[in-house]
Write a protein that holds these residues in place. Structure first.
Motif, PDB file in Angstrom:
ATOM      1  N   LEU A   5     -16.154  -1.393  -5.994  1.00  0.00           N
ATOM      2  CA  LEU A   5     -16.246  -2.577  -5.190  1.00  0.00           C
ATOM      3  C   LEU A   5     -17.170  -3.613  -5.820  1.00  0.00           C
ATOM      4  CD1 LEU A   5     -16.837  -0.531  -1.825  1.00  0.00           C
ATOM      5  CD2 LEU A   5     -14.519  -1.477  -2.844  1.00  0.00           C
ATOM      6  N   PRO A   6     -16.597  -4.742  -6.326  1.00  0.00           N
ATOM      7  CA  PRO A   6     -17.124  -5.564  -6.948  1.00  0.00           C
ATOM      8  C   PRO A   6     -18.120  -6.307  -6.138  1.00  0.00           C
ATOM      9  CG  PRO A   6     -14.547  -6.062  -7.215  1.00  0.00           C
ATOM     10  CD  PRO A   6     -15.167  -5.243  -6.038  1.00  0.00           C
ATOM     11  N   ARG A   7     -19.352  -6.886  -6.803  1.00  0.00           N
ATOM     12  CA  ARG A   7     -20.527  -7.323  -6.264  1.00  0.00           C
ATOM     13  C   ARG A   7     -20.068  -8.756  -5.888  1.00  0.00           C
ATOM     14  NH1 ARG A   7     -25.777  -6.658  -9.731  1.00  0.00           N
ATOM     15  NH2 ARG A   7     -26.273  -8.853  -8.700  1.00  0.00           N
ATOM     16  N   ALA A   8     -20.042  -9.293  -4.619  1.00  0.00           N
ATOM     17  CA  ALA A   8     -19.644 -10.397  -4.240  1.00  0.00           C
ATOM     18  C   ALA A   8     -20.506 -11.579  -4.903  1.00  0.00           C
ATOM     19  CB  ALA A   8     -20.046 -10.555  -2.421  1.00  0.00           C
ATOM     20  N   ASP A   9     -21.708 -11.509  -5.210  1.00  0.00           N
ATOM     21  CA  ASP A   9     -22.434 -12.593  -6.106  1.00  0.00           C
ATOM     22  C   ASP A   9     -22.004 -12.727  -7.482  1.00  0.00           C
ATOM     23  OD1 ASP A   9     -23.483 -10.077  -6.760  1.00  0.00           O
ATOM     24  OD2 ASP A   9     -25.480 -10.716  -7.162  1.00  0.00           O
ATOM     25  N   ARG A  10     -20.987 -11.725  -7.974  1.00  0.00           N
ATOM     26  CA  ARG A  10     -20.634 -12.199  -9.373  1.00  0.00           C
ATOM     27  C   ARG A  10     -19.157 -12.118  -9.571  1.00  0.00           C
ATOM     28  NH1 ARG A  10     -24.446  -7.882 -13.010  1.00  0.00           N
ATOM     29  NH2 ARG A  10     -26.475  -8.896 -12.479  1.00  0.00           N
ATOM     30  N   CYS A  11     -18.381 -11.927  -8.454  1.00  0.00           N
ATOM     31  CA  CYS A  11     -16.946 -11.783  -8.453  1.00  0.00           C
ATOM     32  C   CYS A  11     -16.325 -12.632  -7.519  1.00  0.00           C
ATOM     33  CB  CYS A  11     -16.490 -10.374  -8.117  1.00  0.00           C
ATOM     34  SG  CYS A  11     -17.254  -9.343  -9.541  1.00  0.00           S
ATOM     35  N   VAL A  12     -15.171 -13.254  -7.748  1.00  0.00           N
ATOM     36  CA  VAL A  12     -14.488 -14.174  -6.589  1.00  0.00           C
ATOM     37  C   VAL A  12     -13.346 -13.435  -6.351  1.00  0.00           C
ATOM     38  CG1 VAL A  12     -13.194 -16.170  -6.270  1.00  0.00           C
ATOM     39  CG2 VAL A  12     -15.222 -16.315  -8.040  1.00  0.00           C
ATOM     40  N   ASP A  13     -13.153 -13.305  -5.034  1.00  0.00           N
ATOM     41  CA  ASP A  13     -12.131 -12.615  -4.253  1.00  0.00           C
ATOM     42  C   ASP A  13     -10.844 -13.433  -4.024  1.00  0.00           C
ATOM     43  OD1 ASP A  13     -10.460 -11.003  -2.828  1.00  0.00           O
ATOM     44  OD2 ASP A  13     -11.772 -10.803  -1.092  1.00  0.00           O
ATOM     45  N   ASP A  14      -9.755 -13.396  -4.901  1.00  0.00           N
ATOM     46  CA  ASP A  14      -8.804 -14.075  -4.722  1.00  0.00           C
ATOM     47  C   ASP A  14      -7.685 -13.517  -3.851  1.00  0.00           C
ATOM     48  OD1 ASP A  14      -9.779 -16.064  -6.528  1.00  0.00           O
ATOM     49  OD2 ASP A  14      -8.940 -15.074  -8.132  1.00  0.00           O
ATOM     50  N   TYR A  25      -1.441  -0.569 -12.119  1.00  0.00           N
ATOM     51  CA  TYR A  25      -0.090  -1.276 -11.951  1.00  0.00           C
ATOM     52  C   TYR A  25       0.028  -1.712 -10.716  1.00  0.00           C
ATOM     53  CZ  TYR A  25       0.753   0.932 -16.301  1.00  0.00           C
ATOM     54  OH  TYR A  25       0.555   1.329 -17.824  1.00  0.00           O
ATOM     55  N   VAL A  26      -0.245  -1.116  -9.487  1.00  0.00           N
ATOM     56  CA  VAL A  26      -0.272  -1.493  -8.059  1.00  0.00           C
ATOM     57  C   VAL A  26      -1.354  -2.139  -7.464  1.00  0.00           C
ATOM     58  CG1 VAL A  26       1.438   0.490  -7.925  1.00  0.00           C
ATOM     59  CG2 VAL A  26      -0.951   0.899  -7.350  1.00  0.00           C
ATOM     60  N   TRP A  27      -2.316  -2.343  -8.176  1.00  0.00           N
ATOM     61  CA  TRP A  27      -3.448  -3.180  -7.469  1.00  0.00           C
ATOM     62  C   TRP A  27      -2.965  -4.364  -6.798  1.00  0.00           C
ATOM     63  CZ3 TRP A  27      -8.068  -3.825 -11.430  1.00  0.00           C
ATOM     64  CH2 TRP A  27      -9.020  -2.470 -11.239  1.00  0.00           C
ATOM     65  N   GLY A  28      -3.296  -4.666  -5.789  1.00  0.00           N
ATOM     66  CA  GLY A  28      -3.010  -5.763  -5.011  1.00  0.00           C
ATOM     67  C   GLY A  28      -1.708  -5.358  -4.315  1.00  0.00           C
ATOM     68  N   ASP A  29      -1.144  -4.471  -4.275  1.00  0.00           N
ATOM     69  CA  ASP A  29       0.095  -3.848  -3.475  1.00  0.00           C
ATOM     70  C   ASP A  29      -0.242  -2.908  -2.329  1.00  0.00           C
ATOM     71  OD1 ASP A  29       2.408  -2.893  -2.442  1.00  0.00           O
ATOM     72  OD2 ASP A  29       3.454  -3.078  -4.445  1.00  0.00           O
ATOM     73  N   ALA A  30      -0.647  -3.412  -1.446  1.00  0.00           N
ATOM     74  CA  ALA A  30      -1.398  -2.731  -0.370  1.00  0.00           C
ATOM     75  C   ALA A  30      -0.270  -1.454   0.240  1.00  0.00           C
ATOM     76  CB  ALA A  30      -1.498  -3.393   1.000  1.00  0.00           C
ATOM     77  N   ASP A  31       0.956  -1.754   0.164  1.00  0.00           N
ATOM     78  CA  ASP A  31       1.897  -0.652   0.535  1.00  0.00           C
ATOM     79  C   ASP A  31       2.195   0.222  -0.514  1.00  0.00           C
ATOM     80  OD1 ASP A  31       2.309  -1.987   2.975  1.00  0.00           O
ATOM     81  OD2 ASP A  31       4.267  -3.380   2.262  1.00  0.00           O
TER      82      ASP A  31
END
Length: 238
Positions: free
Chosen positions: A229-238, A200-206
């Motif tokens: 930690l996703p693989r950079a060659d298979r995932c897009v960091d939005d 639920y808090v993914w992406g909410d750094a605080d």
């Protein structure tokens, strides 16, 4: 970190491990015809730069008094020592004899001796490297209480199962921990240790920082955080 090994091949493998282990000395003693492993390890502790942790790859505990002296020296210097002991099975003992003519001892008696001497024991090279990383970063721990954070119930179950039969515990959350976690994670997350903090808090750094901070302020000597930690060659960091 220093490593002293009766197996030169394993010693070489340790130097090639991709784990960021800061090695100050790696010594292979072979069949120890002139100097035994505890004598060489003691010399490493007594010379050169300070050692944060000492790893040993052992085929024989022939010189018990030498091992006791090594353990005492390490305690005086507050250096954690962990050993990978080879020869737990009959097949392994035959391999040890053909390799260095060492006589590997009874596995249970060896484990008891190392425990009494205050030397940790692991069962694989990966575990040796992991233990040395922990000892290098935090030193010998004063206790055996753990906390665990993951965003998966499966991972929480894995770490709980990994601790089964070992001298570690997951203490109950204190009121302060539970209050901080509830404020950060909301009411939908069951609060336990090991903790699945959900997504639920993914992406909410605080919120994530508040949850992690609340957990590590409890009564534990080691706090575990599992992150995928996703693989950079298979995932897009939005």
């Amino acid at each position: 970190v220093a490593v002293v090994s009766q197996s030169s091949s394993i010693a070489i493998s340790v130097t090639m491990a991709d784990g960021g282990l800061p090695l100050s000395a790696v010594v292979a003693v072979g069949n120890a015809a002139q100097q035994g492993l505890p004598q060489v390890a003691a010399a490493v502790l007594g010379s050169g730069p300070p050692v944060s942790a000492l790893g040993l790859v052992v085929e024989s505990l022939a010189d018990l008094r030498g091992w006791e002296r090594l353990a005492a020296t390490a305690r005086e210097q507050r250096v954690g020592v962990v050993a990978l002991v080879l020869g737990a099975t009959a097949e392994a003992r035959r391999a040890v004899v053909t390799h260095t003519a060492s006589l590997a001892g009874d596995a249970e008696a060896t484990a008891d001796f190392l425990r009494r001497a205050g030397i940790g024991q692991v069962g694989s090279v990966d575990a040796l490297l992991g233990a040395l990383c922990l000892l290098h970063c935090g030193g010998p721990l004063p206790g055996t209480r753990l906390t665990s954070l993951s965003s998966s119930g499966g991972e929480a179950a894995l770490v709980a199962d990994a601790a089964a039969g070992r001298a570690v515990s997951f203490p109950e959350l204190t009121p302060a921990q539970a209050g901080g976690l509830r404020a950060a994670l909301g009411g939908r997350v069951p609060l336990t240790n090991p903790l699945d903090y959900h997504t639920y808090v993914w992406g909410d750094a605080d919120a994530m920082a508040a949850a992690f901070t609340a957990m590590v302020r409890g009564p534990a000597e080691l706090n575990l955080l599992f992150a995928d930690l996703p693989r950079a060659d298979r995932c897009v960091d939005d």
